[in-house]
Design a protein around this motif. Structure first.
Motif, PDB file in Angstrom:
ATOM      1  N   MET A 199       6.965   6.479  -8.939  1.00 22.77           N
ATOM      2  CA  MET A 199       5.747   5.737  -8.605  1.00 22.77           C
ATOM      3  C   MET A 199       4.969   6.422  -7.483  1.00 22.77           C
ATOM      4  SD  MET A 199       4.175   3.144  -9.725  1.00 22.77           S
ATOM      5  CE  MET A 199       2.816   2.056  -9.312  1.00 22.77           C
ATOM      6  N   ARG A 200       5.692   7.063  -6.555  1.00 27.52           N
ATOM      7  CA  ARG A 200       5.008   7.790  -5.481  1.00 27.52           C
ATOM      8  C   ARG A 200       4.123   8.887  -6.041  1.00 27.52           C
ATOM      9  NH1 ARG A 200       9.509   9.950  -1.612  1.00 27.52           N
ATOM     10  NH2 ARG A 200      10.387  10.431  -3.652  1.00 27.52           N
ATOM     11  N   GLY A 201       4.622   9.537  -7.102  1.00 19.77           N
ATOM     12  CA  GLY A 201       3.854  10.599  -7.717  1.00 19.77           C
ATOM     13  C   GLY A 201       2.534  10.095  -8.286  1.00 19.77           C
TER      14      GLY A 201
ATOM     15  N   PHE B 134       0.725   7.468  -7.206  1.00 20.85           N
ATOM     16  CA  PHE B 134      -0.191   7.217  -6.083  1.00 20.85           C
ATOM     17  C   PHE B 134      -0.684   8.525  -5.476  1.00 20.85           C
ATOM     18  CE2 PHE B 134       1.956   2.981  -5.869  1.00 20.85           C
ATOM     19  CZ  PHE B 134       0.812   2.214  -6.018  1.00 20.85           C
ATOM     20  N   LEU B 135       0.208   9.503  -5.394  1.00 18.39           N
ATOM     21  CA  LEU B 135      -0.188  10.783  -4.808  1.00 18.39           C
ATOM     22  C   LEU B 135      -1.208  11.493  -5.689  1.00 18.39           C
ATOM     23  CD1 LEU B 135       0.298  12.748  -2.479  1.00 18.39           C
ATOM     24  CD2 LEU B 135       2.127  13.799  -3.825  1.00 18.39           C
TER      25      LEU B 135
ATOM     26  N   SER C 271       0.769  16.475  -7.086  1.00 21.02           N
ATOM     27  CA  SER C 271       1.813  15.466  -7.196  1.00 21.02           C
ATOM     28  C   SER C 271       3.136  16.091  -7.609  1.00 21.02           C
ATOM     29  CB  SER C 271       1.391  14.398  -8.214  1.00 21.02           C
ATOM     30  OG  SER C 271       2.409  13.436  -8.401  1.00 21.02           O
TER      31      SER C 271
ATOM     32  N   PHE D  99       4.886  17.904  -4.825  1.00 21.78           N
ATOM     33  CA  PHE D  99       5.537  16.997  -3.877  1.00 21.78           C
ATOM     34  C   PHE D  99       6.815  16.396  -4.462  1.00 21.78           C
ATOM     35  CE2 PHE D  99       6.164  12.672  -2.237  1.00 21.78           C
ATOM     36  CZ  PHE D  99       6.282  12.932  -0.878  1.00 21.78           C
ATOM     37  N   THR D 100       6.767  15.949  -5.719  1.00 23.44           N
ATOM     38  CA  THR D 100       7.913  15.260  -6.316  1.00 23.44           C
ATOM     39  C   THR D 100       8.941  16.209  -6.916  1.00 23.44           C
ATOM     40  OG1 THR D 100       6.780  15.065  -8.454  1.00 23.44           O
ATOM     41  CG2 THR D 100       6.461  13.273  -6.860  1.00 23.44           C
TER      42      THR D 100
ATOM     43  N   GLU E  72       9.143  17.136  -9.821  1.00 27.79           N
ATOM     44  CA  GLU E  72       9.451  16.756 -11.191  1.00 27.79           C
ATOM     45  C   GLU E  72       8.913  17.825 -12.142  1.00 27.79           C
ATOM     46  OE1 GLU E  72      11.200  14.237 -12.352  1.00 27.79           O
ATOM     47  OE2 GLU E  72      11.622  13.439 -10.352  1.00 27.79           O
TER      48      GLU E  72
END
Length: 356
Positions: free
Chosen positions: A1-3, A5-6, A68, A71-72, A74
């Motif tokens: 979920m952070r990804g 929003f980012l 994103s 940062f993640t 993924e």
């Protein structure tokens, strides 16, 4: 979920900060919008407003999505890359169209044949790859079946049939968004609402994916979270651009933005298996496109006009509505359509999970 929003936050920041630089650069280069002579006379004052602002939206989408992932950490997925390819390629077609309009100093860019060839080539490549790249669970980014909220298995077309269907969907949505982009902020604001809806749909499919929890009502879709990142980045890009595109617009997205966003919506609908549901979610775009088709059919058969002018938003302008009034009311209709589509999506999940 952070990804998610980012991606939205990065795209919003890039779009809102980059657009004023594009305004100054395009104005300096003389890249101003040409206005159709048979349009509402109030629009003639907009002549010369910088166009091709869709460049900011496209850059924002890519920065938001890749930022994103940086940062993640993924992995980048095939589904998201295919949607981004469809969006960017159609944006390039629109950019060429916009550039030719500016160069010729007329509201005529690519001829119909050239534009159709660009759309068909892009949609065909997307369609073929979308049903060929299978993962370890043998899931492809898109399905060969037509979908509403899930695949309608009795309406399976095979690879060739799906590619033809893909061409129809891409052409319909890219042209629908293009026709809607006639008032300041109308297309960008409406697209942001549709994209926000797809962020929720993609995240819900991720949370209820059969790959995570093979329960009743789960979704057989591929890479839903990464697709949600693309939708979130695009939503942020549209909102940031809208800051400068809202009435009175300081820049227009042009065909660069409208064709790209139309392709994006088409791609999202196919990889989330919601082609028919998008007709509800993007109802404003559908009405705008239908108004043009109906105007042509009625005029050719009866030599009379069904509307004062098409697309539909011009009808209300010529009826005496202020431009901002038309925009805000169409935004309200867009919000209602998005809410209805989301309600249908959730209701179907409740029924599927409860009946199995």
């Amino acid at each position: 979920m952070r990804g998610v929003f980012l991606a939205a936050g990065l795209a919003l920041a890039v779009s809102i900060l980059l657009t004023p630089y594009l305004i100054r650069f395009f104005a300096k280069q003389g890249f101003g919008q040409e206005i159709r002579e048979d349009g509402p006379q109030s629009h003639q004052s907009k002549r010369g407003t910088p166009t091709m602002g869709g460049v900011a939206i496209l850059i924002a989408i890519w920065v938001g999505y890749l930022g994103s992932h940086a940062f993640t950490r993924e992995p980048i997925t095939a589904s998201a890359l295919l949607v981004l390819f469809l969006t960017t390629a159609l944006g390039l077609v629109g950019f060429i169209d916009d550039f030719l309009k500016i160069r010729r100093q007329r509201n005529l860019g690519l001829n119909k044949t050239s534009k159709i060839v660009g759309q068909v080539l892009t949609a065909t490549i997307f369609g073929i790859l979308a049903v060929r790249f299978a993962n370890e669970r043998n899931l492809t980014p898109a399905s060969e079946s037509l979908s509403f909220v899930r695949d309608i298995t009795i309406l399976s077309f095979g690879v060739v049939g799906f590619v033809l269907l893909c061409n129809l969907i891409v052409a319909a949505w890219s042209n629908a968004v293009n026709l809607t982009d006639g008032l300041d902020g109308l297309a960008a604001g409406t697209a942001a609402m549709v994209l926000g809806t797809y962020v929720i749909i993609a995240f819900w499919q991720f949370r209820n994916s059969c790959a995570i929890a093979a329960s009743a009502g789960c979704y057989e879709v591929r890479d839903p979270l990464d697709v949600g990142l693309v939708a979130a980045a695009a939503m942020g890009g549209c909102i940031g651009f809208l800051w400068w595109n809202a009435a009175p617009a300081r820049i227009f997205m042009g065909d660069t933005g409208s064709l790209a966003l139309g392709g994006l919506l088409a791609g999202l609908s196919m990889v989330t298996r919601t082609e028919l549901l998008l007709v509800v979610i993007g109802g404003v775009f559908v009405v705008e496109a239908l108004s043009v088709s109906l105007q042509i059919v009625v005029f050719r058969t009866s030599r009379r006009r069904l509307f004062r002018m098409a697309p539909f938003h011009h009808h209300f302008e010529l009826a005496g509505w202020a431009e901002t009034t038309v925009i805000i009311r169409f935004w309200l209709l867009a919000a209602i359509c998005a809410a209805m589509g989301l309600g249908i999506f959730y209701s179907e999940w409740l029924a599927a999970s409860g009946s199995a």
